[in-house]
Motif scaffolding. Structure first.
Motif, PDB file in Angstrom:
ATOM      1  N   HIS A 182       0.827  -1.204   0.000  1.00 32.50           N
ATOM      2  CA  HIS A 182       0.000   0.000   0.000  1.00 32.50           C
ATOM      3  C   HIS A 182       0.866   1.261   0.000  1.00 32.50           C
ATOM      4  N   VAL A 211      -5.762  -1.083  -0.827  1.00 33.20           N
ATOM      5  CA  VAL A 211      -6.481  -0.107   0.001  1.00 33.20           C
ATOM      6  C   VAL A 211      -6.990  -0.800   1.260  1.00 33.20           C
ATOM      7  N   PRO A 271      -5.422  -2.318   4.071  1.00 28.41           N
ATOM      8  CA  PRO A 271      -4.840  -3.663   4.180  1.00 28.41           C
ATOM      9  C   PRO A 271      -5.443  -4.519   5.284  1.00 28.41           C
ATOM     10  N   TRP A 281      -6.528  -9.426  -0.369  1.00 27.69           N
ATOM     11  CA  TRP A 281      -5.708  -8.430  -1.065  1.00 27.69           C
ATOM     12  C   TRP A 281      -5.643  -8.807  -2.543  1.00 27.69           C
TER      13      TRP A 281
END
Length: 222
Positions: A34, A41, A43, A98
């Protein structure tokens, strides 16, 4: 529209000896990604799944605020839908995802309350506006319109003005958190041709997330 999952994958040789160490490693790498690229965005965005009184599944996204040997945890209104459902069944599942890294973590287990001392300490770290919102919102309950919500916020903002102090807004009695005591932690890593890696820590003995002998590891088919 299809995307080819060109992730690094995850092998047994690369896996940390405990779930906590592995999850912390991936969370740290998500934060680093990030900071470097900006494509991961939030995390620590955590999807939390529960079941209501009618047996219907329910899911929502919160932020993971705690992660230690006892398990991942989040904060919430104790009268919210998630809290009521957790209280009724004790069961919970949660996941970190993620997509930019082709990675995800799944947690399954029981939900236990976060200690009040931890809640008070965490609450003091929140921005003033977020602390006011904890008072202004009766989470999950119906409200007439946004104007009513804003009016509630303004009422509590006047009651507890921002003095720049960490204790200028008290912790609401009905505000707390939940921690997942895990029986299973799965690491998912995307690979090309949908031959993804799924490595699963399963509890086989007493111990916490950082006790190697409490866990065994096996691979699941994608």
């Amino acid at each position: 529209m299809r995307s080819e999952y060109s992730g690094e994958g995850l092998s047994e040789d690369d896996l940390a000896p405990t779930p906590l160490q592995q999850v912390r490693r991936w969370v740290a790498e998500a934060h680093a990604r990030h900071a470097e690229r900006g494509d991961v965005v939030e995390p620590t965005a955590l999807s939390v799944a529960t079941v209501d009184a009618d047996g219907h599944a329910n899911v929502r996204t919160v932020l993971m605020r705690f992660l230690d040997e006892r398990g991942p945890g989040f904060v919430t209104d104790l009268g919210s839908a998630k809290s009521r459902e957790i209280t009724a069944t004790g069961s919970v599942a949660a996941s970190l995802t993620w997509p930019a890294m082709f990675r995800a973590v799944r947690f399954r287990g029981r939900a236990v309350p976060v200690g009040r001392d931890e809640i008070v300490a965490y609450f003091a770290t929140r921005p003033w506006g977020s602390r006011i919102s904890a008072w202004a919102s009766d989470q999950s309950q119906p409200i007439a319109d946004r104007a009513a919500l804003v009016a509630s916020y303004e009422r509590y903002a006047a009651l507890y003005p921002d003095t720049g102090s960490a204790d200028d807004v008290p912790v609401p009695d009905g505000w707390g958190g939940w921690r997942v005591e895990c029986d299973e932690v799965e690491l998912w890593a995307g690979r090309r041709d949908r031959l993804h890696d799924r490595l699963v820590y399963t509890r086989v003995a007493d111990g916490d997330l950082d006790t190697p002998e409490a866990w065994t590891v096996h691979r699941r088919q994608p």
